[in-house]
Design a protein around this motif. Structure first.
Motif, short mmCIF file in Angstrom:
data_model
loop_
_atom_site.label_atom_id
_atom_site.label_comp_id
_atom_site.label_asym_id
_atom_site.label_seq_id
_atom_site.Cartn_x
_atom_site.Cartn_y
_atom_site.Cartn_z
N UNK A 36 37.67 -16.37 80.33
CA UNK A 36 38.25 -17.43 79.49
C UNK A 36 37.77 -17.38 78.04
N UNK A 37 36.52 -17.02 77.82
CA UNK A 37 36.02 -16.98 76.44
C UNK A 37 36.67 -15.83 75.66
N UNK A 38 36.83 -14.70 76.33
CA UNK A 38 37.47 -13.53 75.69
C UNK A 38 38.89 -13.88 75.25
N UNK A 39 39.66 -14.48 76.18
CA UNK A 39 41.06 -14.78 75.83
C UNK A 39 41.17 -15.91 74.81
N UNK A 40 40.22 -16.85 74.85
CA UNK A 40 40.23 -17.92 73.85
C UNK A 40 40.10 -17.33 72.46
N UNK A 41 39.12 -16.46 72.28
CA UNK A 41 38.92 -15.87 70.95
C UNK A 41 40.14 -15.01 70.55
N UNK A 42 40.63 -14.23 71.52
CA UNK A 42 41.78 -13.36 71.23
C UNK A 42 42.98 -14.17 70.76
N UNK A 43 43.34 -15.20 71.53
CA UNK A 43 44.59 -15.93 71.26
C UNK A 43 44.44 -16.95 70.13
N UNK A 44 43.22 -17.44 69.90
CA UNK A 44 43.06 -18.46 68.85
C UNK A 44 42.55 -17.90 67.53
N UNK A 209 33.50 2.96 71.95
CA UNK A 209 33.05 2.01 72.96
C UNK A 209 32.07 1.00 72.36
N UNK A 210 32.26 -0.27 72.69
CA UNK A 210 31.34 -1.33 72.24
C UNK A 210 30.95 -2.17 73.45
N UNK A 211 29.66 -2.23 73.74
CA UNK A 211 29.17 -3.14 74.78
C UNK A 211 29.02 -4.53 74.15
N UNK A 212 29.48 -5.55 74.85
CA UNK A 212 29.46 -6.89 74.26
C UNK A 212 29.28 -7.96 75.34
N UNK A 213 28.62 -9.05 74.97
CA UNK A 213 28.51 -10.21 75.85
C UNK A 213 29.85 -10.96 75.80
N UNK A 214 30.54 -11.00 76.92
CA UNK A 214 31.88 -11.58 76.97
C UNK A 214 31.92 -13.10 76.90
N UNK A 215 30.77 -13.75 76.69
CA UNK A 215 30.75 -15.20 76.50
C UNK A 215 30.22 -15.59 75.12
N UNK A 216 29.97 -14.60 74.28
CA UNK A 216 29.37 -14.86 72.96
C UNK A 216 30.46 -14.66 71.88
N UNK A 217 30.95 -15.78 71.33
CA UNK A 217 32.06 -15.69 70.37
C UNK A 217 31.70 -14.84 69.15
N UNK A 218 30.47 -14.97 68.65
CA UNK A 218 30.09 -14.19 67.47
C UNK A 218 30.10 -12.69 67.78
N UNK A 219 29.54 -12.34 68.93
CA UNK A 219 29.50 -10.92 69.31
C UNK A 219 30.91 -10.38 69.56
N UNK A 220 31.74 -11.20 70.21
CA UNK A 220 33.12 -10.77 70.48
C UNK A 220 33.91 -10.61 69.18
N UNK A 239 32.97 -5.64 78.20
CA UNK A 239 32.58 -7.06 78.06
C UNK A 239 31.84 -7.52 79.32
N UNK A 240 30.60 -7.85 79.16
CA UNK A 240 29.78 -8.28 80.29
C UNK A 240 29.98 -9.78 80.49
N UNK A 241 30.47 -10.14 81.67
CA UNK A 241 30.82 -11.55 81.93
C UNK A 241 30.23 -12.01 83.26
N UNK A 242 30.30 -13.32 83.45
CA UNK A 242 29.91 -13.94 84.72
C UNK A 242 31.19 -14.43 85.39
N UNK A 243 31.49 -13.85 86.54
CA UNK A 243 32.68 -14.30 87.26
C UNK A 243 32.49 -15.76 87.66
N UNK A 244 33.49 -16.60 87.44
CA UNK A 244 33.38 -18.02 87.77
C UNK A 244 32.70 -18.86 86.71
N UNK A 245 32.44 -18.25 85.54
CA UNK A 245 31.65 -18.91 84.47
C UNK A 245 32.13 -20.34 84.15
#
Ligand SMILES: Cc1ncc(C[n+]2csc(CCOP(=O)(O)OP(=O)(O)O)c2C)c(N)n1
Ligand SMILES: [Mg+2]
Length: 275
Positions: A36-44, A209-220, A239-245
């Motif tokens: 959800x955080x990845x798509x929020x940043x992408x779409x907004x 390739x970029x490794x990134x925390x998938x819940x960190x808006x600044x990093x994304x 993007x490293x994420x927590x399923x069910x976050x």
């Protein structure tokens, strides 16, 4: 958009994921909440998609960036994002998975505005995104193509054919986001057909390739900017994420991959998300 505003959107999106899956009594909450955080940043922030340019009529030749949800089972996430953007009505979300609803368990590009590719059979979306990236260049169009792939999904052979092709065609207008939550339908990815190391594999296939925390808006935000500035090769965000976050009892639990919460669990989840 500032991170506080993004957080509010992401919270509404997560609540609407829970509401959809709960009302349908079926669907996939885990991988939807996790991305959800990845798509929020992408779409907004990152993509230039709006209600005006995401019409059904524009599907053949949209004058905007495109998004392919290769992990199509997480349709509740995409629908919740489209509702949050005002592209589909929020009330319609409660028709999720009902007969005759536009919002089927897997997204249908022929019915839903803002859905750029019909997906659900894992492995196929990245190849479709490849085609869009090539077509965009041929028509002198400088919009970008984004594609969200699951880590379990990356066990599909077609993902690697598509990865090879995108590097061959130097599709620097393509950005794949690999949602690495370590889980798939049957448990941990490492126990099923371990796909790691995904970063080294994409690198070997010719991707930036970029490794990134998938819940960190600044990093994304920084990662998407780096992708846009990378020339001559496609970019993969690992993007490293927590399923069910966001819902404590769903986090990191394979059991919540494709299970709907009951009434009590729904109330608890919505309360937690409300904070
Ligand atoms: C070709 C194909 N095989 C099997 C399935 C059933 N299926 C749906 S989701 C899923 C697991 C996906 O795991 P992952 O890609 O890691 O998704 P996430 O963890 O983000 O939910 C499977 C096997 C499918 N949709 N398509
Ligand atoms: Mg996964």
């Amino acid at each position: 958009m500032n991170n506080e505003e993004l957080k509010l959107h992401a919270r509404n999106i997560r609540k609407n994921i829970i509401r959809q899956v709960s009302s349908a009594k079926s669907g996939h909450p885990g991988g939807s909440l996790g991305a959800a955080d990845i798509l929020t940043l992408l779409f907004f922030e990152v993509m230039d998609i709006t209600p005006e340019n995401a019409t059904r009529e524009s599907i053949e030749n949209p004058d905007r960036d495109r998004f392919v949800l290769s992990k199509g089972h997480t349709s509740p996430l995409l629908y919740a994002v489209l509702a949050e953007k005002g592209i589909i009505p929020e009330e319609e979300l409660l028709t999720f998975r009902q007969v005759n609803s536009r919002l089927q368990g897997h997204p249908n590009m022929n019915l839903v505005p803002g859905v750029d590719m019909s997906t659900g059979s894992l492995g196929q979306g990245l190849a479709a995104a490849d085609g869009m990236a090539i077509a965009n260049k041929l028509s002198g169009n400088d919009h970008r193509i984004y594609c969200l792939v699951g880590d379990g999904e990356s066990e599909e052979g077609e993902i690697w054919e598509a990865a090879m092709a995108a590097a061959h065609y130097k599709s620097d207008n393509l950005c794949a986001i690999i949602d690495v939550n370590g889980l798939q339908i049957d448990g941990a990815t490492k126990d099923v057909i371990g796909p790691e190391p995904l970063d080294k594999k994409f690198e070997a296939f010719g991707w930036h390739v970029i490794n990134v925390d998938g819940h960190d808006f600044d990093a994304l935000r920084a990662a998407f900017a780096e992708a846009a500035n990378t020339k001559g090769q496609p970019t993969a965000l690992i993007a490293h994420t927590i399923k069910g976050k966001g819902v404590s009892f769903m986090e990191n639990q394979a059991a919540w991959h494709g299970t709907a919460p009951n009434a009590e669990q729904t109330e608890l989840a919505l309360k937690e998300l409300e904070g």
